[in-house]
Design a protein around this motif. Structure first.
Motif, PDB file in Angstrom:
ATOM      1  N   TYR A   1      30.178  32.408  34.150  1.00 44.09           N
ATOM      2  CA  TYR A   1      31.632  32.605  34.175  1.00 44.09           C
ATOM      3  C   TYR A   1      32.134  32.837  35.603  1.00 44.09           C
ATOM      4  CZ  TYR A   1      36.250  34.341  32.790  1.00 44.09           C
ATOM      5  OH  TYR A   1      37.602  34.510  32.632  1.00 44.09           O
TER       6      TYR A   1
ATOM      7  N   VAL B   1      33.753  41.042  44.430  1.00 40.94           N
ATOM      8  CA  VAL B   1      33.162  42.314  44.054  1.00 40.94           C
ATOM      9  C   VAL B   1      32.392  42.163  42.749  1.00 40.94           C
ATOM     10  CG1 VAL B   1      35.393  42.974  43.046  1.00 40.94           C
ATOM     11  CG2 VAL B   1      33.685  44.724  43.476  1.00 40.94           C
TER      12      VAL B   1
ATOM     13  N   PHE C   1      32.476  44.133  20.617  1.00 45.58           N
ATOM     14  CA  PHE C   1      32.569  44.240  22.065  1.00 45.58           C
ATOM     15  C   PHE C   1      32.363  45.677  22.486  1.00 45.58           C
ATOM     16  CE2 PHE C   1      34.251  44.567  26.246  1.00 45.58           C
ATOM     17  CZ  PHE C   1      33.866  43.385  26.817  1.00 45.58           C
TER      18      PHE C   1
ATOM     19  N   PRO D   1      45.044  36.062  36.483  1.00 50.77           N
ATOM     20  CA  PRO D   1      45.627  36.529  35.222  1.00 50.77           C
ATOM     21  C   PRO D   1      45.796  35.415  34.179  1.00 50.77           C
ATOM     22  CG  PRO D   1      46.754  37.542  37.054  1.00 50.77           C
ATOM     23  CD  PRO D   1      45.786  36.564  37.648  1.00 50.77           C
TER      24      PRO D   1
ATOM     25  N   SER E   1      29.773  47.449  22.088  1.00 57.25           N
ATOM     26  CA  SER E   1      28.836  48.244  21.288  1.00 57.25           C
ATOM     27  C   SER E   1      27.432  48.080  21.824  1.00 57.25           C
ATOM     28  CB  SER E   1      28.886  47.796  19.843  1.00 57.25           C
ATOM     29  OG  SER E   1      28.403  46.499  19.713  1.00 57.25           O
TER      30      SER E   1
ATOM     31  N   PHE F   1      30.992  39.099  27.533  1.00 55.38           N
ATOM     32  CA  PHE F   1      32.012  38.477  26.698  1.00 55.38           C
ATOM     33  C   PHE F   1      31.364  38.072  25.377  1.00 55.38           C
ATOM     34  CE2 PHE F   1      33.359  37.172  31.110  1.00 55.38           C
ATOM     35  CZ  PHE F   1      34.300  38.174  31.234  1.00 55.38           C
TER      36      PHE F   1
ATOM     37  N   ARG G   1      33.974  30.197  38.904  1.00 58.67           N
ATOM     38  CA  ARG G   1      35.242  30.578  39.522  1.00 58.67           C
ATOM     39  C   ARG G   1      35.085  30.962  40.977  1.00 58.67           C
ATOM     40  NH1 ARG G   1      35.338  31.066  34.304  1.00 58.67           N
ATOM     41  NH2 ARG G   1      37.304  30.808  33.181  1.00 58.67           N
TER      42      ARG G   1
ATOM     43  N   VAL H   1      42.229  42.022  42.463  1.00 62.51           N
ATOM     44  CA  VAL H   1      40.804  42.105  42.109  1.00 62.51           C
ATOM     45  C   VAL H   1      40.123  40.745  42.142  1.00 62.51           C
ATOM     46  CG1 VAL H   1      39.185  42.925  40.372  1.00 62.51           C
ATOM     47  CG2 VAL H   1      41.449  43.939  40.519  1.00 62.51           C
TER      48      VAL H   1
ATOM     49  N   HIS I   1      32.219  36.190  23.007  1.00 60.60           N
ATOM     50  CA  HIS I   1      32.379  34.821  22.524  1.00 60.60           C
ATOM     51  C   HIS I   1      31.587  33.828  23.359  1.00 60.60           C
ATOM     52  CE1 HIS I   1      35.345  35.363  25.678  1.00 60.60           C
ATOM     53  NE2 HIS I   1      35.504  34.066  25.759  1.00 60.60           N
TER      54      HIS I   1
ATOM     55  N   ALA J   1      38.560  35.653  37.942  1.00 61.73           N
ATOM     56  CA  ALA J   1      39.534  34.967  37.092  1.00 61.73           C
ATOM     57  C   ALA J   1      40.946  35.493  37.362  1.00 61.73           C
ATOM     58  CB  ALA J   1      39.178  35.168  35.619  1.00 61.73           C
TER      59      ALA J   1
ATOM     60  N   GLU K   1      39.108  43.216  32.712  1.00 65.20           N
ATOM     61  CA  GLU K   1      38.712  43.754  34.020  1.00 65.20           C
ATOM     62  C   GLU K   1      37.455  43.052  34.519  1.00 65.20           C
ATOM     63  OE1 GLU K   1      40.476  48.299  33.655  1.00 65.20           O
ATOM     64  OE2 GLU K   1      38.328  47.980  33.557  1.00 65.20           O
ATOM     65  N   VAL K   2      36.517  42.860  33.605  1.00 66.50           N
ATOM     66  CA  VAL K   2      35.289  42.157  33.990  1.00 66.50           C
ATOM     67  C   VAL K   2      35.641  40.762  34.508  1.00 66.50           C
ATOM     68  CG1 VAL K   2      33.111  41.200  33.184  1.00 66.50           C
ATOM     69  CG2 VAL K   2      33.901  43.370  32.286  1.00 66.50           C
ATOM     70  N   ALA K   3      36.496  40.069  33.758  1.00 67.56           N
ATOM     71  CA  ALA K   3      36.873  38.715  34.151  1.00 67.56           C
ATOM     72  C   ALA K   3      37.541  38.714  35.519  1.00 67.56           C
ATOM     73  CB  ALA K   3      37.795  38.110  33.097  1.00 67.56           C
ATOM     74  N   ALA K   4      38.347  39.738  35.784  1.00 67.20           N
ATOM     75  CA  ALA K   4      39.014  39.812  37.088  1.00 67.20           C
ATOM     76  C   ALA K   4      37.992  39.970  38.202  1.00 67.20           C
ATOM     77  CB  ALA K   4      40.002  40.976  37.108  1.00 67.20           C
ATOM     78  N   THR K   5      36.984  40.834  37.984  1.00 66.02           N
ATOM     79  CA  THR K   5      35.976  41.001  39.033  1.00 66.02           C
ATOM     80  C   THR K   5      35.157  39.734  39.217  1.00 66.02           C
ATOM     81  OG1 THR K   5      34.228  41.854  37.591  1.00 66.02           O
ATOM     82  CG2 THR K   5      35.733  43.472  38.522  1.00 66.02           C
ATOM     83  N   LEU K   6      35.135  38.900  38.191  1.00 71.18           N
ATOM     84  CA  LEU K   6      34.378  37.644  38.311  1.00 71.18           C
ATOM     85  C   LEU K   6      35.265  36.522  38.854  1.00 71.18           C
ATOM     86  CD1 LEU K   6      32.304  37.919  35.035  1.00 71.18           C
ATOM     87  CD2 LEU K   6      31.434  38.112  37.364  1.00 71.18           C
TER      88      LEU K   6
ATOM     89  N   ILE L   1      39.580  34.340  28.203  1.00 68.65           N
ATOM     90  CA  ILE L   1      39.078  35.551  27.545  1.00 68.65           C
ATOM     91  C   ILE L   1      39.971  35.956  26.373  1.00 68.65           C
ATOM     92  CG2 ILE L   1      38.469  37.997  27.851  1.00 68.65           C
ATOM     93  CD1 ILE L   1      36.705  36.067  29.436  1.00 68.65           C
TER      94      ILE L   1
ATOM     95  N   LEU M   1      40.641  47.881  40.459  1.00 74.88           N
ATOM     96  CA  LEU M   1      41.006  47.979  39.040  1.00 74.88           C
ATOM     97  C   LEU M   1      41.981  49.127  38.823  1.00 74.88           C
ATOM     98  CD1 LEU M   1      37.486  47.415  37.442  1.00 74.88           C
ATOM     99  CD2 LEU M   1      39.400  45.815  37.442  1.00 74.88           C
TER     100      LEU M   1
ATOM    101  N   MET N   1      38.886  35.442  22.445  1.00 79.47           N
ATOM    102  CA  MET N   1      38.509  36.688  21.777  1.00 79.47           C
ATOM    103  C   MET N   1      39.475  37.043  20.657  1.00 79.47           C
ATOM    104  SD  MET N   1      36.872  39.270  24.568  1.00 79.47           S
ATOM    105  CE  MET N   1      36.540  40.504  23.318  1.00 79.47           C
TER     106      MET N   1
ATOM    107  N   ARG O   1      38.666  46.254  29.044  1.00 73.87           N
ATOM    108  CA  ARG O   1      37.402  46.008  29.711  1.00 73.87           C
ATOM    109  C   ARG O   1      37.063  44.526  29.955  1.00 73.87           C
ATOM    110  NH1 ARG O   1      34.042  49.792  30.738  1.00 73.87           N
ATOM    111  NH2 ARG O   1      35.967  50.628  31.542  1.00 73.87           N
ATOM    112  N   PRO O   2      37.120  43.675  28.907  1.00 75.62           N
ATOM    113  CA  PRO O   2      36.762  42.272  29.150  1.00 75.62           C
ATOM    114  C   PRO O   2      37.651  41.625  30.208  1.00 75.62           C
ATOM    115  CG  PRO O   2      36.961  42.676  26.811  1.00 75.62           C
ATOM    116  CD  PRO O   2      37.463  43.906  27.491  1.00 75.62           C
TER     117      PRO O   2
ATOM    118  N   ARG P   1      42.457  34.470  32.829  1.00 79.04           N
ATOM    119  CA  ARG P   1      41.955  35.501  31.907  1.00 79.04           C
ATOM    120  C   ARG P   1      42.584  35.331  30.524  1.00 79.04           C
ATOM    121  NH1 ARG P   1      42.397  39.849  36.576  1.00 79.04           N
ATOM    122  NH2 ARG P   1      44.515  39.542  36.270  1.00 79.04           N
TER     123      ARG P   1
ATOM    124  N   ARG Q   1      21.310  43.469  27.601  1.00 80.63           N
ATOM    125  CA  ARG Q   1      22.719  43.239  27.927  1.00 80.63           C
ATOM    126  C   ARG Q   1      23.030  43.693  29.341  1.00 80.63           C
ATOM    127  NH1 ARG Q   1      25.508  45.726  22.624  1.00 80.63           N
ATOM    128  NH2 ARG Q   1      24.304  44.462  21.188  1.00 80.63           N
TER     129      ARG Q   1
ATOM    130  N   PHE R   1      29.564  47.644  34.516  1.00 79.27           N
ATOM    131  CA  PHE R   1      30.166  48.781  33.842  1.00 79.27           C
ATOM    132  C   PHE R   1      29.126  49.602  33.095  1.00 79.27           C
ATOM    133  CE2 PHE R   1      33.606  45.868  34.546  1.00 79.27           C
ATOM    134  CZ  PHE R   1      34.690  46.682  34.838  1.00 79.27           C
TER     135      PHE R   1
END
Lengths: 230, 366
Positions: B108, B87, A228, A132, A230, B97, B112, B82, B99, A130, A123-128, A139, B58, A143, A120-121, A135, B147, B91
C-alpha cells in the motif's frame, strides 16, 4: 397474470428505484463521510435535515416539492426559462422527490459504516502516503462495503415503497409516474380487488426478501468491521 | 534550532484537552540522534504517544518545530501534512487494513511512494520479517505477532526518514513478545533508519535502545546515551528491582570446558554463560544493581566468578530506606550496586574509594 398496465408500472418502479439508488449512493457517500468525520457545528443541523424524511409525512415533502418544482416555484421558473418545462408531474420530478425522500435510508447506514472504521486505518494510510481523497477511495469505501450494501438495498426498497410523494409531485401518468403503489391504489379505487391483491402480494414478497437479505448480510459483515484492531 | 542533516530536532508545546476535561501539556525540546533506536520511556499518561503523534503530524499542533534530518516537517504554523512526510508508524495494536491481504497491505505504501523504492530492499524486508509464507493471508488469519511483523515491514518498506513505534509489543503476550524481539533487534542492525520507540517496559529499553529519553507528565526528565542514563543514581522513574546498567562488550574467548564466554569491554572483562555467540561478536550486557555487591578485598573463596576492581563515583539514597545505590566506574563502563546502608557503614565506603564489585548475575541481551 399481470395486465399490461401492471407490467408497465412494475418496470417503471424498478427503473425509478435503480436510478434513485445510484444517485443516492454517489451523492450520499460523500455526505455520509462528511457527517461521520466532521467536528463542524453544522453536523447537527445537517444530520437532522437529512433525517427529516424519516418523520415527515410524505405529503408534506411532496407538497413543498410541488411548490418549488411547479410553474411558479423557484426551480420551476429556472427549468422553464431553460425550456425544460416544469419537473412537477414528470419522471425527472419523481426522481428528485424520491432522492430526497430516501436520503436518510442511504446516508445513515453509510454514516454508521464510516464511523465504525474509526480513525486508525485512515491514520495508517496517511503515514503510508495516501492523500485524503486517496484514503476515501482506498480505505473508507472498501471498509464500508457492508454499509454500501445495506444502504443500496434500503434505498432501493424504500423508493419502491413510496406513495405519498409520488402522488403529490408525480401524479398518475402511465409509463411516466404511475408506479406500482399508485397502480394498486387505482385498482382499489376501481374496485378491482383481484388485481390489487396480486400486485400487493408481489410487494410483500419483494419487501420480505429484501429485508431478509439485509439482516442476513448484516450478521456476516459486522464481524468484518469489528475485526479491525482486534 | 539548527537544521542539522543528521539529527532530529523537536520543539513542542502542545496543550491537549482530553475527555476528563483535564488539560495535559506536552512541553518537549529535544535533539535526537539521526540513527539508532531512541527509546521514549515513561509511565502511561506521560505523553509518550502524544509526542509520537505530534512528530508524525497525526496530532495537530498550533505551534512547534519538527526538523527531521534537515527536512522541515513543521515550522510554526507551516505544517507538512502527514501523507507528505516520509514517516513509518507502527501502532500499538494491529493496524493492518482488514480488506487487504498481507501483500496488498505491505505494498500500500510502496505504491504511493514519491520515490522509486529498491526491489532488493523489498525482498530483504520480507525475508527479514519472515513474511514469505504469509503474503496471501488476510489479517484476521494472522496471530498478533505476525500482524505486528507485517505492520513493521509495511512501515519499513516506504524507506521512511524516521520510523516511529508506539509500544509495538504492548498488545502481545509474553511468548509473542519474545518471538518478535529478534526481528526488532535485527532491524536495528540492518537498517540505518532512525527509530523512535515508545515503551513503558524497561526490558525493551535495555534490549533495544541506544539512546533514552525519560518522559514524565509531558516533560523530559532526562535523556542521553542508554548506558549513561541507566547509570544515573537519581533517575526520576523508580525502577526498583530492575535498576541496573547496560553496556556493550565483545566476545573475546570461548571456554568450552565450562561453557562460558569471556566478554571484554572498555576497561574490563566478564565471564558470561555461553549463549552461542560467535567470537568477536558484539554483545549487549545487562547487570542489575541488586546483583552487584561490594567488597574491600578480592575474595577468591566465593562462588562468584566476576569480580571487578572499581572506583566509587557516587553514593545515592535508594527508594528503599534500608538501601543505598552506589555508582561504580570500571574503565569506560559504569555499574550500579544496590547495597544496604548498614553494609556501606560497616565497610566505611566513600566516594573515590577503590572497591571490588562482585557480580552475581550477568545477562546477555543480544
Amino acid at each position: 397474470m399481470f395486465s399490461e398496465g401492471d407490467v408497465t408500472a412494475i418496470f417503471l418502479t424498478l427503473r425509478l428505484a435503480t436510478t434513485v439508488t445510484l444517485i443516492l449512493l454517489v451523492l450520499g457517500a460523500p455526505l455520509a463521510w462528511w457527517l461521520a468525520r466532521t467536528n463542524s457545528r453544522l453536523k447537527g443541523p445537517i444530520g437532522a435535515l437529512v433525517a427529516l424524511p424519516l418523520v415527515l409525512p410524505p405529503t408534506v415533502l411532496g407538497f413543498y416539492l410541488l411548490l418549488t418544482l411547479g410553474p411558479n416555484g423557484p426551480i420551476g421558473q429556472v427549468t422553464q426559462s431553460l425550456d425544460l418545462g416544469t419537473l412537477a408531474f414528470s419522471y425527472s420530478g419523481l426522481v428528485i422527490g424520491s432522492v430526497l425522500y430516501s436520503l436518510p435510508f442511504v446516508v445513515q447506514p453509510l454514516q454508521n459504516a464510516f464511523e465504525a472504521i474509526g480513525d486508525r486505518p485512515l491514520e495508517v494510510a496517511a503515514t503510508l502516503g495516501a492523500t485524503p481523497i486517496d484514503r476515501y477511495f482506498s480505505i473508507a469505501i472498501p471498509m464500508a462495503k457492508p454499509g454500501f450494501f445495506t444502504a443500496a438495498i434500503l434505498g432501493f426498497a424504500h423508493t419502491v415503497g413510496e406513495f405519498g410523494v409520488v402522488l403529490m409531485i408525480g401524479g398518475n401518468i402511465p409509463g411516466e409516474t404511475r408506479v406500482v403503489s399508485v397502480q394498486i391504489y387505482d385498482h382499489v379505487e376501481a374496485l378491482a380487488y383481484d388485481e390489487a391483491n396480486r400486485l400487493a402480494l408481489l410487494m410483500i414478497v419483494f419487501s420480505f426478501l429484501v429485508l431478509l437479505s439485509v439482516y442476513g448480510f448484516r450478521k456476516k459483515s459486522q464481524r468484518q468491521i469489528l475485526s479491525f484492531g482486534s | 534550532m539548527t537544521a542539522d542533516s543528521n539529527t532530529i530536532n523537536i520543539a513542542i508545546q502542545h496543550r491537549l484537552n482530553n475527555s476528563r476535561a483535564q488539560t495535559f501539556c506536552l512541553d518537549v525540546n529535544l535533539q535526537l540522534p539521526g540513527k539508532g533506536i531512541t527509546a521514549i520511556f515513561g509511565e502511561s499518561g506521560s505523553g509518550k504517544t502524544t509526542l509520537l503523534r505530534c512528530l508524525a503530524g497525526l496530532e495537530k499542533m498550533l505551534n512547534g518545530e519538527i526538523h527531521v534530518k534537515g527536512l522541515v516537517w513543521q515550522s510554526g504554523l507551516e505544517i507538512k501534512p502527514v501523507h507528505e512526510r516520509r514517516v513509518g508508524y507502527v501502532f500499538q495494536e494491529s493496524s493492518l487494513f482488514p480488506h487487504l491481504n498481507v501483500e496488498q497491505n505491505i505494498s500500500y505504501g510502496v505504491k504511493r511512494s514519491p520515490v522509486m523504492l529498491s526491489k532488493p530492499n523489498y525482498e530483504k524486508i520480507i525475508e527479514l520479517m519472515g513474511l514469505y509464507s504469509l503474503l496471501e493471508r488476510f489479517p484476521e488469519q494472522l496471530s498478533g505477532g505476525e500482524r505486528q511483523r507485517v505492520a513493521i515491514a509495511r512501515a519499513l518498506l516506504i524507506e521512511p526518514d524516521i520510523l516511529l513505534m508506539d509500544e509495538p509489543l504492548a498488545s502481545l503476550d509474553g511468548r509473542r513478545k519474545q518471538e518478535i524481539m529478534p526481528y526488532l533487534e535485527s532491524m536495528h542492525e540492518k537498517f540505518d533508519v532512525p527509530i523512535i520507540y515508545v515503551t513503558h517496559s524497561i526490558d525493551e529499553v535495555a534490549r533495544l535502545a541506544d539512546h533514552l529519553v525519560v518522559l514524565q507528565e509531558g516533560t523530559v526528565m532526562t535523556e542521553g546515551l542508554l548506558g549513561e542514563v541507566l547509570a544515573n543514581t537519581d533517575l526520576p522513574i523508580k525502577l526498583g528491582e530492575d535498576t541496573g546498567v547496560v553496556f556493550e562488550a565483545r566476545v573475546a574467548e570461548r571456554d568450552d570446558d565450562w561453557n562460558l564466554l569471556r566478554a571484554e569491554f572498555l576497561g574490563g572483562e566478564l565471564w558470561v554463560r555461553d549463549g552461542g555467540d560467535s567470537l568477536d561478536q558484539s554483545i549487549r550486557i545487562r547487570v542489575l544493581a541488586r546483583d552487584v555487591s561490594l567488597a574491600l578485598n578480592a575474595h577468591t573463596d566465593t562462588s562468584i566468578i566476576n569480580r571487578l576492581r572499581c572506583r566509587i563515583e557516587k553514593i545515592h539514597e535508594d527508594e528503599d530506606r534500608a538501601m543505598l545505590l552506589v555508582r561504580l566506574v570500571v574503565g569506560e563502563v559504569k555499574l550500579l550496586a544496590r547495597v544496604s546502608r548498614r553494609s556501606a557503614h560497616q565497610l566505611a565506603i566513600k566516594i573515590g574509594d577503590e572497591v571490588w564489585a562482585q557480580i552475581k548475575g550477568v545477562a546477555i541481551l543480544r
